[in-house]
Design a protein around this motif. Sequence first.
Motif, PDB file in Angstrom:
ATOM      1  N   SER A 162       0.870  -1.231   0.142  1.00  0.00           N
ATOM      2  CA  SER A 162      -0.269   0.004   0.008  1.00  0.00           C
ATOM      3  C   SER A 162       0.847   1.243   0.054  1.00  0.00           C
ATOM      4  N   PHE A 163       0.157   2.499  -0.488  1.00  0.00           N
ATOM      5  CA  PHE A 163       1.095   3.655  -0.721  1.00  0.00           C
ATOM      6  C   PHE A 163       0.096   4.839  -0.392  1.00  0.00           C
ATOM      7  N   ASP A 164       0.712   5.453   0.544  1.00  0.00           N
ATOM      8  CA  ASP A 164       0.065   6.815   1.012  1.00  0.00           C
ATOM      9  C   ASP A 164       0.772   7.891   0.127  1.00  0.00           C
ATOM     10  N   PRO A 165       0.311   8.419  -0.950  1.00  0.00           N
ATOM     11  CA  PRO A 165       0.974   9.513  -1.536  1.00  0.00           C
ATOM     12  C   PRO A 165       0.902  10.933  -0.937  1.00  0.00           C
ATOM     13  N   ASP A 166       0.029  11.255   0.238  1.00  0.00           N
ATOM     14  CA  ASP A 166       0.047  12.452   0.793  1.00  0.00           C
ATOM     15  C   ASP A 166       1.407  12.366   1.749  1.00  0.00           C
ATOM     16  N   ARG A 167       1.367  11.462   2.528  1.00  0.00           N
ATOM     17  CA  ARG A 167       2.433  11.164   3.610  1.00  0.00           C
ATOM     18  C   ARG A 167       3.643  10.481   3.037  1.00  0.00           C
ATOM     19  N   ARG A 168       3.703  10.265   1.690  1.00  0.00           N
ATOM     20  CA  ARG A 168       4.811   9.297   1.185  1.00  0.00           C
ATOM     21  C   ARG A 168       5.406   8.175   1.999  1.00  0.00           C
ATOM     22  N   ILE A 169       4.365   7.308   2.470  1.00  0.00           N
ATOM     23  CA  ILE A 169       4.636   6.309   3.128  1.00  0.00           C
ATOM     24  C   ILE A 169       4.258   4.993   2.543  1.00  0.00           C
ATOM     25  N   TYR A 170       5.032   3.955   2.118  1.00  0.00           N
ATOM     26  CA  TYR A 170       4.825   2.703   1.451  1.00  0.00           C
ATOM     27  C   TYR A 170       5.057   1.629   2.542  1.00  0.00           C
ATOM     28  N   ARG A 171       4.034   0.734   2.493  1.00  0.00           N
ATOM     29  CA  ARG A 171       4.029  -0.557   3.393  1.00  0.00           C
ATOM     30  C   ARG A 171       3.900  -1.656   2.521  1.00  0.00           C
ATOM     31  N   VAL A 172       4.448  -2.658   3.358  1.00  0.00           N
ATOM     32  CA  VAL A 172       4.192  -4.170   2.683  1.00  0.00           C
ATOM     33  C   VAL A 172       3.930  -4.913   3.877  1.00  0.00           C
ATOM     34  N   GLU A 173       2.716  -5.260   4.081  1.00  0.00           N
ATOM     35  CA  GLU A 173       2.324  -6.441   4.800  1.00  0.00           C
ATOM     36  C   GLU A 173       2.281  -7.919   4.242  1.00  0.00           C
ATOM     37  N   ARG A 174       3.105  -8.699   4.779  1.00  0.00           N
ATOM     38  CA  ARG A 174       3.506 -10.074   4.186  1.00  0.00           C
ATOM     39  C   ARG A 174       2.778 -11.062   5.224  1.00  0.00           C
ATOM     40  N   TYR A 175       1.956 -12.081   4.538  1.00  0.00           N
ATOM     41  CA  TYR A 175       1.168 -13.008   5.462  1.00  0.00           C
ATOM     42  C   TYR A 175       1.777 -14.463   4.838  1.00  0.00           C
ATOM     43  N   GLN A 203      -9.636 -13.505   2.656  1.00  0.00           N
ATOM     44  CA  GLN A 203      -9.277 -14.945   3.085  1.00  0.00           C
ATOM     45  C   GLN A 203      -7.981 -14.724   4.076  1.00  0.00           C
ATOM     46  N   LEU A 204      -7.327 -13.549   4.005  1.00  0.00           N
ATOM     47  CA  LEU A 204      -6.000 -13.569   4.911  1.00  0.00           C
ATOM     48  C   LEU A 204      -6.143 -13.484   6.247  1.00  0.00           C
ATOM     49  N   PRO A 205      -5.504 -13.880   7.107  1.00  0.00           N
ATOM     50  CA  PRO A 205      -5.624 -13.682   8.685  1.00  0.00           C
ATOM     51  C   PRO A 205      -5.811 -12.216   9.093  1.00  0.00           C
ATOM     52  N   ARG A 206      -6.112 -12.141  10.220  1.00  0.00           N
ATOM     53  CA  ARG A 206      -6.414 -10.684  10.892  1.00  0.00           C
ATOM     54  C   ARG A 206      -5.112 -10.007  10.917  1.00  0.00           C
ATOM     55  N   GLN A 207      -3.981 -10.847  11.146  1.00  0.00           N
ATOM     56  CA  GLN A 207      -2.820 -10.042  11.385  1.00  0.00           C
ATOM     57  C   GLN A 207      -1.739 -10.585  10.581  1.00  0.00           C
ATOM     58  N   ALA A 208      -1.040  -9.752   9.936  1.00  0.00           N
ATOM     59  CA  ALA A 208       0.154 -10.215   9.053  1.00  0.00           C
ATOM     60  C   ALA A 208       1.487 -10.655   9.944  1.00  0.00           C
ATOM     61  N   ASN A 209       2.070 -11.408   9.201  1.00  0.00           N
ATOM     62  CA  ASN A 209       3.330 -11.870  10.017  1.00  0.00           C
ATOM     63  C   ASN A 209       4.585 -10.837   9.746  1.00  0.00           C
ATOM     64  N   GLU A 210       4.755 -10.066   8.702  1.00  0.00           N
ATOM     65  CA  GLU A 210       5.624  -9.209   8.746  1.00  0.00           C
ATOM     66  C   GLU A 210       5.110  -7.765   8.254  1.00  0.00           C
ATOM     67  N   ARG A 211       5.909  -6.819   8.739  1.00  0.00           N
ATOM     68  CA  ARG A 211       5.579  -5.428   8.179  1.00  0.00           C
ATOM     69  C   ARG A 211       6.818  -4.897   7.725  1.00  0.00           C
ATOM     70  N   LEU A 212       6.660  -4.260   6.512  1.00  0.00           N
ATOM     71  CA  LEU A 212       7.846  -3.369   6.156  1.00  0.00           C
ATOM     72  C   LEU A 212       7.419  -1.821   5.854  1.00  0.00           C
ATOM     73  N   VAL A 213       7.819  -0.897   6.681  1.00  0.00           N
ATOM     74  CA  VAL A 213       7.319   0.378   6.427  1.00  0.00           C
ATOM     75  C   VAL A 213       8.558   1.369   5.739  1.00  0.00           C
ATOM     76  N   TYR A 214       8.189   1.758   4.691  1.00  0.00           N
ATOM     77  CA  TYR A 214       9.388   2.856   4.086  1.00  0.00           C
ATOM     78  C   TYR A 214       8.781   4.282   4.075  1.00  0.00           C
ATOM     79  N   GLU A 215       9.795   5.067   4.086  1.00  0.00           N
ATOM     80  CA  GLU A 215       9.521   6.735   3.941  1.00  0.00           C
ATOM     81  C   GLU A 215      10.088   6.972   2.776  1.00  0.00           C
ATOM     82  N   CYS A 216       9.189   7.714   1.830  1.00  0.00           N
ATOM     83  CA  CYS A 216       9.748   7.943   0.554  1.00  0.00           C
ATOM     84  C   CYS A 216       9.824   9.396   0.338  1.00  0.00           C
ATOM     85  N   SER A 217      10.657   9.857  -0.294  1.00  0.00           N
ATOM     86  CA  SER A 217      11.089  11.167  -0.740  1.00  0.00           C
ATOM     87  C   SER A 217      11.354  11.290  -2.311  1.00  0.00           C
ATOM     88  N   GLU A 218      11.174  12.301  -3.017  1.00  0.00           N
ATOM     89  CA  GLU A 218      11.439  12.592  -4.408  1.00  0.00           C
ATOM     90  C   GLU A 218      12.838  12.149  -4.895  1.00  0.00           C
TER      91      GLU A 218
END
Length: 518
Positions: free
Chosen positions: A447-460, A501-516
């Motif tokens: 997922s990506f939030d273009p306003d806050r420039r935060i990119y997330r990867v939730e891995r199940y 179909q996914l579990p309620r909670q992911a096993n891994e979470r990767l959070v990135y802060e983005c800049s131009e």
Amino acid sequence: MGRILAYLAVVTALVTALFAPLVAHADAADIDAAARGVVRVIIIGEDGDGELYPISHGTGFAVSGDTVVTNAHVVRDAVRDSGLQIGIVPNGGGEATYGRLIAASPQNDLALIRITGGNLRLPPLALAGGAPPDSGEVTSVGYPMNVDRAQGLEIGDIFRSQPPVKSRGFISGQRPSRQFDTILHTAPIARGNSGGPLLDTCGRVLGVNSFGADNEGGDAEFFFAVSMRELLPFLRANDVTPRVNERPCRSMADLDAAERERIEREQQAARQDLAQRAEASRAKRERAQLEAEQAVMTEREDRVFLAFVLLLVAFALGQWAIAIYNSEERDETRMRIVAVAAAVAVLAAIAAYLTRPGLDEIDRRVAAAMQEDSEPGSSEEPVTGDLALQCTLLPERSRITSAEAQDLSFDWAEGGCVNERTQYGFFGGTWSRVFVPNSEDAVSVNSFDPDRRIYRVERYLLPRSAMAEAREARGKYKAPVCGAENAASQLGDLQTEVLGQLPRQANERLVYECSERR
């Protein structure tokens, strides 16, 4: 006296229970995720009629998609007799297959097996990096024979896929034993557990279970696992590059709590900043109001005074013109010039009076003063639209157990298109894309939030059966191409079945802060 002592004992027990430090238990989802890569290792013989039969078995775990670690003593018979074969039975479904012994080290009880038959692809377990721990909760995962016997499994049943047994305990310390470095622990193992992983609370491998302490013929109370100090050099010496994770083990609950605290701090800081800005703006407006009032009133007075002076000049010129008119030597030309000058002075006086600034000029000057420091492009709000981004991983906001986490870059188009080829869906105010690969038993929700420039990867990290269901759900739709009409909203709706179909909670979470990118 006996009653008093009994009462004191009860009180002491209650106080101890209330004030004892809480123990952080392993997350079952992390242990289950690691158990996907745990296999049963069977030494197989063949009789004169070509029938296969098991000679012995142990446990192993994947360190790559086709490479399994186990104990050297598990494959001892196969080393001594080249006619014996090594069978690999995966956990959670999948056909049993064969493996080939590529290395064995009796000195530290380690062996390496390469899978040779079928299309079995195992999820590698991550190895815990850093110094071996002296304490903490651990879990043993494997296939103990006594459990097989208690379940009434026949000899042939071990060729079928069975879930491994998980047993919890604690690290009791580190000590060398049998000429190699080991971890002493209390997570029970038995025959058949040999070669299985000893896991920390995040599901990372701390060691390879090897043997138990002899308790005068009874069940062993303490157990030994080959430590990372032995396993890592052994793997690297055999050209295997494992996944090593040296980050601290944090639960997803701890991460969520820290995230809530971070958001609260940001909101509090934003409120304070807003209050400071409002106070600064109010003070600036008051100064601008005072300065504007003083300037306007001074200009009004100056214009009135100028009009008065001009009227006096006009009166004097008028008197001069009358004097010329009444003189015996009347000079018509001079009289006209003086009269015109008097008229001009009157008009100038009227203009000076009429053009004096009005009271509404005060408001205009205050507004202009408030905007002097607000130059175009100085807004602190992020500029959205088409973006070329460089994203940096934020370890303090991430939870990584087995993923390979690296900084990344991508191009984002305003309609949710990444790198001009991957469309993201828009649903519930979030831009996201669900990835269900065929090459890995894991579902990623990016997922990506273009306003806050935060990119997330939730891995199940899912078992084979759940991955099969996720792939089936993913196969029901085709993602729209970038730029297609309503592509984002359409994909957002299509992805809901997989997400459900996914579990309620992911096993891994990767959070990135983005800049131009520059």
